[in-house]
Design a protein around this motif. Structure first.
Motif, short mmCIF file in Angstrom:
data_model
loop_
_atom_site.label_atom_id
_atom_site.label_comp_id
_atom_site.label_asym_id
_atom_site.label_seq_id
_atom_site.Cartn_x
_atom_site.Cartn_y
_atom_site.Cartn_z
N TYR A 1 63.17 74.09 -2.38
CA TYR A 1 62.62 73.32 -1.66
C TYR A 1 63.14 72.65 -0.53
CZ TYR A 1 58.70 72.04 -5.23
OH TYR A 1 58.20 72.65 -6.26
N SER A 2 64.92 72.33 -0.88
CA SER A 2 65.87 72.53 -0.16
C SER A 2 65.65 74.21 0.78
CB SER A 2 66.88 72.76 -1.35
OG SER A 2 67.06 71.90 -1.76
N ILE A 3 65.21 74.98 1.05
CA ILE A 3 65.45 76.23 1.61
C ILE A 3 64.33 75.82 2.27
CG2 ILE A 3 65.23 78.63 1.75
CD1 ILE A 3 66.52 78.70 -0.60
N LEU A 4 63.35 75.93 1.76
CA LEU A 4 61.82 75.42 2.61
C LEU A 4 62.86 74.08 3.52
CD1 LEU A 4 58.90 75.13 0.18
CD2 LEU A 4 60.07 76.56 2.12
N ASN A 5 63.26 73.03 3.14
CA ASN A 5 63.56 71.91 4.55
C ASN A 5 64.18 72.40 5.01
OD1 ASN A 5 61.91 69.14 4.51
ND2 ASN A 5 63.28 68.87 3.26
N ILE A 6 65.32 73.33 4.86
CA ILE A 6 66.72 73.11 5.48
C ILE A 6 65.26 74.73 6.44
CG2 ILE A 6 68.55 74.38 6.11
CD1 ILE A 6 69.06 73.71 3.12
N THR A 7 65.00 75.26 6.36
CA THR A 7 65.00 76.68 7.16
C THR A 7 63.62 76.29 8.47
OG1 THR A 7 64.61 78.05 5.99
CG2 THR A 7 63.05 78.98 7.22
N GLY A 8 62.70 75.22 8.06
CA GLY A 8 61.43 74.65 8.59
C GLY A 8 62.93 73.43 9.90
N LEU A 9 63.83 72.67 9.56
CA LEU A 9 63.75 72.03 10.46
C LEU A 9 64.60 73.11 11.20
CD1 LEU A 9 64.30 68.15 11.82
CD2 LEU A 9 65.92 69.21 9.87
N ALA A 10 65.56 74.02 11.51
CA ALA A 10 66.79 74.65 12.05
C ALA A 10 65.02 75.86 12.66
CB ALA A 10 67.04 76.34 10.43
N THR A 11 64.31 76.37 11.99
CA THR A 11 63.35 76.08 13.64
C THR A 11 63.35 75.50 14.92
OG1 THR A 11 62.49 78.08 12.10
CG2 THR A 11 61.13 77.69 13.57
N GLY A 12 62.79 74.70 14.20
CA GLY A 12 62.54 73.88 15.37
C GLY A 12 63.71 73.13 15.81
N ILE A 13 64.61 73.16 15.50
CA ILE A 13 66.08 72.81 16.17
C ILE A 13 66.56 73.99 17.08
CG2 ILE A 13 68.52 72.10 16.21
CD1 ILE A 13 68.00 70.00 13.41
N ALA A 14 66.59 75.37 16.44
CA ALA A 14 66.75 76.42 17.03
C ALA A 14 65.87 76.40 18.90
CB ALA A 14 67.00 77.34 16.58
N PHE A 15 64.64 75.68 18.76
CA PHE A 15 64.14 76.02 19.88
C PHE A 15 64.32 75.20 20.55
CE2 PHE A 15 59.52 76.17 21.04
CZ PHE A 15 59.47 76.59 22.26
N THR A 16 63.91 74.06 19.87
CA THR A 16 64.57 72.68 20.40
C THR A 16 65.60 73.57 21.57
OG1 THR A 16 63.76 71.43 19.29
CG2 THR A 16 65.15 70.66 21.02
N ILE A 17 66.55 73.85 21.39
CA ILE A 17 68.22 74.35 22.21
C ILE A 17 67.43 75.41 23.37
CG2 ILE A 17 70.33 75.05 21.89
CD1 ILE A 17 70.39 74.24 18.95
N LEU A 18 67.06 76.36 22.67
CA LEU A 18 66.33 77.74 23.66
C LEU A 18 65.56 76.70 24.80
CD1 LEU A 18 65.62 79.98 20.40
CD2 LEU A 18 67.63 80.35 22.24
N ILE A 19 65.13 76.12 24.60
CA ILE A 19 63.81 75.64 26.16
C ILE A 19 65.11 74.29 26.45
CG2 ILE A 19 62.37 74.41 26.56
CD1 ILE A 19 61.83 77.28 25.52
N ALA A 20 66.11 73.49 25.60
CA ALA A 20 66.47 72.66 26.81
C ALA A 20 67.68 73.54 27.41
CB ALA A 20 67.87 72.11 25.40
N ALA A 21 68.21 74.60 27.08
CA ALA A 21 69.69 75.50 27.43
C ALA A 21 68.55 76.22 28.90
CB ALA A 21 69.64 76.56 26.20
#
Length: 802
Positions: free
Chosen positions: A19-39
């Protein structure tokens, strides 16, 4: 104490790795895409920001009574200079340029390049960094040239090239050496070096070189010169309205003064506002998309945290019995959620470093490195960590820690009822967002496919075009026609045409066309296109009536013209046949023209606007041309291009063969839409990943909590399929509700987007049905894969699970 919280949090994370991996992966995916678009958004907002005194810089744009009469981004050549000379208290400086393309060579190297011919104020007004040379005298000589550092590397492999010589060709076929007097660096994207082009101009010639290229810049009757001014401190654009009107009335032609209305557009926002704000609209759209993706990721994280919290009731009870305080439990849960988010954020930055080059290629722009962002960007990850950590930890921290110790030890959650409604609502929001994004991606894709469809009014298949050396004289036209015939004779080429334009929306200018027996007050504004008699057959443009000037091979009468159906109807001929043989005039010619043919309507420019009236004149009428367009044989395209290149080198030695397929030219016309399509694809993939991670975790938790129930059902005779269906119904109902909410929202958003185009697809039920079936299908697969093992297991083990 904090160290103890962190130690216990780390143990719980390791204990529940899945569950920790699922949680971290899902949130990291959203944050990474946000940073890419923000850039990407941030880099687009930085265009022109590094120009010196950018708040005082403006571009003189022109509004015409009819938009087809002139260029929006240009004005008469003398206007900005006159403003500086006659109103020095208002205008501090000015810069004008005329853009051309020409052959530039260095020995055996030869390329077709974009060149600006303009005022020497270019180097002093905008603060571009001069790497070598003297900025004060760099453009003093008529045959001097300032180049960018990229051009220096392209031709010489180094930037210290002051004093070197490049050879340029004019439109009469003559060549002259130009000495490099300075090398500059742009220090950021700007609209001075590349106002409308994707790539920056790299060559800057002095105004005195205009005569060599046959250009007329310092004239009041030339409305095609890009003009820019720098205002004095404290001066507003409105203060120049009356001076501009006065100068035009005094010096310009009556028609220009009456039809053209210049105004000042801020250079700082020009990149965002040009072409009706298409860049700004795209940035807004991407920002909304990334906001939904980030919300999905946060919701997924919160949902998983809330769902997992109820499994820790006994732990909470034991800690309270042993003297644990409520505030200690609160800090424990908040610490655990914050640590998970911290890991997710760090992973997101690693993902950004790894994928930003590839994602930049998708969007057609180099994304900045992390150290290029301003310091205030550091607040973004901290905000995500704090806010998401609080939201995800609030429920277990305050609700569960407030329960009675006895209820906790018994594993009872009577008051909250495990917050089923909350969890299902969060899952429904995820499906809702994924459905909206996926439906939007489907519709955007279909619209972009329409841009490149065969139904453009001409045949773009196997079409390439290349710019040619120019000799804009009758002899030069005759020579190019002879070369055209030789190129058309090779077996790999079906047809060749010589023209000034190709169907990419870049026409030479707009003109007024009217009946020969009427006056210009009845004129229809039309595109003016210049081509030979092979244009229609090469591009596969069908004729409605008459001939495209004449039959191929027959002598051409330069007084003949061709119009499209749109212009024929605008001039009053309902039936194209009625237009054949009629006399018309245009405002640039004294003698009337005879209509030889009427073409079917075709898309010359973007589908964002309606098909415009088109007026074809033969190249012998004006003696101007730019392109050879080739219809290749379809059997072996690489072989056909290779054969064509060999023949080109034989007939046009020294002229670079730099060709583009028609699809490539259309890609430049629809660059923003294609970027949006690619971003929508990426967002769709990420939203589905986040949904699947969330659903995986929710199903796994649900199976885990209902293990004993599954055992009892099996003992009482329930089948495997029945148990799987039990779990499936719960999620299918959520998907159905989310879909019913998503469909009207996606429809309204996409219909509003499509309304920006004069020609667009009709929204059908297909994207909605396919999206809901896809989400349901993928979810069903996840449910089966995770429940089948428990459903097949021995019910005795299930009954002993606690």
């Amino acid at each position: 104490m904090l160290q103890n919280y962190i130690r216990i949090a780390w143990r719980n994370i390791l204990k529940n790795r899945f569950y920790s991996i699922l949680n971290i992966t899902g949130l990291a995916t959203g944050i990474a895409f946000t940073i890419l678009i923000a850039a990407y958004v941030w880099s687009e907002l930085q265009v022109n920001k590094r120009v010196k005194n950018v708040d005082n810089h403006y571009i003189i744009e022109s509004k015409w009574k009819d938009p087809n009469m002139g260029y929006e981004f240009a004005t008469v050549g003398m206007l900005s200079k006159a403003l500086k000379e006659q109103y020095p208290t208002l205008v501090k400086n000015y810069y004008r340029w005329d853009g051309i393309t020409t052959n530039v060579s260095l020995g055996e190297k030869a390329f077709r390049e974009s060149v600006q011919i303009g005022d020497s104020t270019f180097l002093s007004m905008y603060g571009f960094k001069v790497l070598s040379g003297n900025a004060a005298t760099a453009l003093a000589d008529p045959f001097s040239v300032v180049i960018s550092d990229k051009i220096a590397l392209k031709y010489f492999g180094k930037t210290d090239v002051t004093g070197k010589v490049l050879t340029m060709e004019n439109f009469g076929g003559s060549k002259h050496d130009f000495m490099i007097t300075a090398v500059i660096s742009y220090n950021g994207d700007n609209s001075v070096s590349h106002m409308l082009e994707d790539d920056a101009n790299g060559f800057y010639l002095p105004l005195e070189s205009a005569s060599f290229f046959g250009r007329r810049i310092e004239f009041w009757d030339n409305p095609f010169i890009v003009s820019m001014v720098e205002l004095q401190d404290g001066v507003t654009p409105q203060q120049l309205d009356k001076p501009i009107a006065s100068l035009l009335k005094t010096h310009s032609t009556q028609q220009i003064a009456a039809d053209m209305h210049p105004h000042l557009a801020p250079l700082k926002t020009f990149h965002l506002e040009k072409f009706n704000g298409v860049v700004k609209r795209m940035l807004y759209t991407l920002s909304v998309i990334v906001l939904f993706i980030l919300l999905m990721a946060v919701v997924n994280f919160v949902n998983m945290s809330v769902s997992r919290s109820s499994s820790r009731l006994k732990e909470i009870g034991v800690r309270k019995v042993l003297g644990g305080l409520k505030k200690q439990l609160i800090w424990q849960f908040l610490t655990e959620s914050t640590i998970l988010i911290l890991f997710a954020t760090l992973l997101a930055f690693v993902v950004y470093l790894l994928v930003s080059p590839a994602f930049g290629q998708v969007l057609g722009k180099d994304l900045p490195r992390l150290n290029a962002f301003p310091l205030y960007f550091m607040a973004f990850p901290f905000l995500i960590i704090i806010v998401t950590g609080l939201v995800a930890g609030l429920y277990p921290a305050f609700v569960l820690s407030s329960m009675q110790s006895v209820d906790s030890l018994k594993g009872k959650l009577k008051t909250a009822k495990e917050n089923v409604v909350l969890r299902k609502s969060l899952v429904a929001f995820q499906f809702f967002t994924a459905a909206v994004v996926l439906i939007s991606a489907f519709i955007i894709t279909h619209q972009v496919q329409l841009f490149f469809s065969k139904d453009l009014g001409y045949n773009k298949e196997f079409m390439i075009s290349a710019q040619v050396p120019r000799d804009w004289t009758p002899a030069g036209v005759n020579r190019m026609e002879g070369i055209r015939a030789q190129l058309a004779s090779i077996p790999e080429v079906k047809e060749v045409t010589l023209s000034y334009e190709v169907p990419d929306g870049n026409n030479s200018q707009g003109i007024n066309v009217y009946h020969a027996s009427a006056d210009s007050t009845t004129a229809i504004t039309s595109y003016l296109l210049s081509s030979d008699e092979h244009y229609a057959t090469t591009y596969g443009i069908p004729m409605s009536e008459g001939k495209f000037f004449t039959d191929p091979g027959m002598k051409v009468d330069s007084s003949k013209v061709v119009i499209n159906e749109k212009l024929a109807k605008a001039l009053g001929w309902e039936h194209p046949a009625d237009a054949i043989g009629q006399l018309v005039r245009m405002d640039l010619a004294r003698t009337p023209f005879t209509i030889a043919g009427v073409t079917k309507d075709f898309h010359f420019s973007s589908m964002a606007q309606a098909i415009q009236p088109i007026f074809f004149t033969h190249i012998k009428n004006s003696n101007i041309y730019r392109f050879f367009s080739f219809k290749l044989q379809s059997k072996d395209i690489p072989g056909s291009i290779a054969a064509l290149q060999r023949k080109w080198s034989e007939l046009l030695p020294g002229a670079p063969f730099e060709y583009k397929f028609m699809d490539e030219r259309l890609s430049r016309v629809y660059k923003t839409e294609i970027q949006l399509q690619k971003a929508a694809y990426t967002a769709t993939i990420l939203s589905i990943i986040i949904v699947l991670l969330g659903v995986t975790g929710m199903i796994s938790l649900s199976v885990q909590k209902r293990t004993k129930e599954i055992g009892i059902r099996k003992v009482l005779g329930a089948s495997v399929s029945g148990i799987v269906t039990l779990f499936a119904k719960e999620f299918m109902l959520i998907i159905l509700i989310a879909g019913l909410l998503a469909c009207p929202v996606a429809y309204m958003l996409m219909q509003k987007w499509l309304d920006n185009y004069a020609y667009h697809i009709n929204i059908t039920a297909e994207p909605f049905v396919v999206t809901l079936l896809a989400l349901a299908g993928v979810t069903a697969v996840l449910i089966v894969t995770q429940t089948i093992k428990t459903a097949l297991s021995n019910p005795v083990k299930s009954l002993r699970s606690e």
